[in-house]
Design an enzyme around this catalytic site. Structure first.
Site, short mmCIF file in Angstrom:
data_model
loop_
_atom_site.label_atom_id
_atom_site.label_comp_id
_atom_site.label_asym_id
_atom_site.label_seq_id
_atom_site.Cartn_x
_atom_site.Cartn_y
_atom_site.Cartn_z
N SER A 299 19.03 5.99 33.06
CA SER A 299 19.48 4.99 34.03
C SER A 299 18.40 4.66 35.05
CB SER A 299 20.74 5.47 34.73
OG SER A 299 20.51 6.70 35.38
N LYS B 127 9.35 12.64 32.17
CA LYS B 127 10.30 11.64 32.66
C LYS B 127 9.67 10.89 33.82
CE LYS B 127 14.44 12.88 34.34
NZ LYS B 127 15.89 13.20 34.33
N MET C 156 8.88 18.63 31.78
CA MET C 156 9.60 19.84 31.38
C MET C 156 9.33 20.19 29.93
SD MET C 156 13.56 18.55 30.93
CE MET C 156 13.62 17.59 32.43
N ASP D 226 26.89 14.78 34.68
CA ASP D 226 26.76 13.63 33.78
C ASP D 226 27.15 14.06 32.37
OD1 ASP D 226 26.11 11.47 32.25
OD2 ASP D 226 24.06 11.25 33.01
N ASN E 167 22.55 14.41 26.94
CA ASN E 167 22.08 15.46 27.85
C ASN E 167 22.24 16.86 27.26
OD1 ASN E 167 21.52 13.50 29.75
ND2 ASN E 167 23.47 13.73 30.83
N ASP F 19 19.07 17.46 31.15
CA ASP F 19 19.06 16.52 32.27
C ASP F 19 19.91 17.09 33.40
OD1 ASP F 19 19.59 14.34 34.06
OD2 ASP F 19 19.02 12.94 32.48
#
Length: 407
Positions: free
Chosen positions: A87, A113, A201, A246, A251, A265
């Site tokens: 998002s 990310k 990560m 979430d 995820n 995540d």
């Protein structure tokens, strides 16, 4: 207003403000229980399905600003084409340079990310645009309390834009106090050079638990995946008081070879005060024992109810809580089956039927903590249903709750 051409234009506009648009889609759609008008729901679903990536020059700019002009020296290789878009950012494959690897070795694969530029600065204006869309023509029911929803979204998005915050939660989940010593779960390590806008990560192997491949696994393996996700929800609430809220299936990655469930995540991680978890557990216990008086009392303590509600609202709220607690009741036949044609399918239909009633008669918005918490719990049950899982949910409940200490 909602012609196909207008919907297409709105999808294009909202896709460029993915953080705000996707967050609102999550808030308004309680997994498979839709409360948006069909045309508006269609817009948000198309936004969720759309891919929006940064141009290469922009990605380079973010990396230089966050990691320095020599950012590329930290990696042996860096795939400039992202393999996923979230998002508020996109994710790239890379390999750390030996000097940057936690083990000191070469070939350490990582996921990088990278946050879309100006996301954090545009939250207020983007949410204002989305609010204008939803209030035009009075599309939404009064009981959504849109102003409160928008404020909670604004606060959560601001948190999620801080990747250093997410890195701290990765470390906490990976510590022995949480999942560090539980071999059934895998939490990636974080590269120390990560910043507020770039998070590096460990790359982990696995398939998204929402993938069709997972749905085709043997029954026993599907049961195990669903069982772990439900157990994790309960432990997050009542052991850690720390929840990754979430429920997006991407995820969570399942590795059939190692039989590990990886969590990848942590941007939407929330902490809960002891007073809140005490009361929320009391509410679930009252619902599981079908004590309607206690349900009403604890609901007032939590802020679900004001005490001035009419009987229609009170019954709809308590009925929904009692139905939600069905998997944890001592009278429920175990193991409990999820999916089409099961009692759970009937239960979710009955809860769904109560939502318009509550939206019409609700006098106060739900407690702030429950916006994200309900999203995660409903996501766990939706996963179990998609997997057609059979889980001893009462055993999981007793495993976690039996040792809980109230203040």
């Amino acid at each position: 207003m909602m012609t196909e051409a207008n919907i297409t234009r709105l999808v294009s506009k909202l896709s460029q403000m993915r953080g705000a648009a996707l967050k609102l889609g999550q808030f308004m759609s309680i997994q498979d229980t839709h409360i948006l008008p069909p045309d508006v729901d269609k817009i948000f679903r198309r936004v969720q399905d759309s891919a929006h990536y940064m141009p290469d020059w922009q990605m380079q700019q973010v990396l230089q600003t966050s990691l320095g002009e020599t950012w590329a020296d930290n990696f042996i290789s860096f795939d400039r084409i992202p393999f996923a878009a979230a998002s508020i950012g996109q994710v790239h494959h890379a390999v750390l340079a030996p000097s940057q690897s936690p083990s000191g070795g070469s070939g350490q694969r990582v996921a990088v990310k990278i946050q879309f530029p100006n996301i954090a600065n545009s939250i207020a204006s983007d949410l204002g645009y989305v609010k204008m869309l939803l209030t035009a023509g009075s599309l939404l029911p009064r009981g959504l309390f849109l102003d409160r929803t928008i404020q909670v979204m604004k606060d959560e998005l601001a948190d999620e834009c801080d990747y250093s915050r997410e890195a701290s939660f990765l470390k906490r989940y990976g510590a022995s106090e949480c999942l560090g010593e539980d071999a059934r779960f895998k939490v990636p390590w974080v590269w120390p050079g990560s910043t507020e806008r770039v998070l590096v990560m460990e790359h982990v192997e696995g398939i998204s638990i929402g993938d069709a491949v997972i749905g085709a696994l043997p029954q026993e393996e599907r049961n195990e995946i669903a069982s772990r996700v439900i157990e994790l929800c309960l432990r997050e609430l009542f052991d850690f008081r720390l929840m990754q809220t979430d429920p997006n299936f991407t995820n969570f990655l399942w590795n059939s070879r190692s039989q590990q469930l990886s969590l990848v995540d942590f941007g939407a991680t929330r902490e809960y005060k002891k007073e809140f978890t005490d009361n929320w557990l009391r509410l679930l216990q009252a619902a599981a024992s079908e004590d309607r008086t206690a349900c009403a009392e604890v609901s007032r303590s939590l802020g679900y109810l004001t005490g001035e509600e009419n009987e229609i609202m009170l019954d709809a709220h308590i009925d929904s809580m009692v139905l939600l607690a069905t998997p944890f009741k001592s009278t429920t036949l175990q193991p409990f089956a999820f999916g089409p044609g099961t009692p759970w399918a009937d239960i979710t239909a009955r809860i769904r039927a109560n939502i318009p009633v509550m939206l019409k008669h609700r006098l106060t918005p739900p407690p702030r903590e429950t916006y994200s918490l309900n999203r995660k719990l409903s996501g766990a049950f939706l996963l179990a249903s998609r997997l057609r899982a059979i889980v001893d949910t009462k055993r999981l409940w007793d495993l976690v709750v039996s040792s809980y200490k109230f203040d």
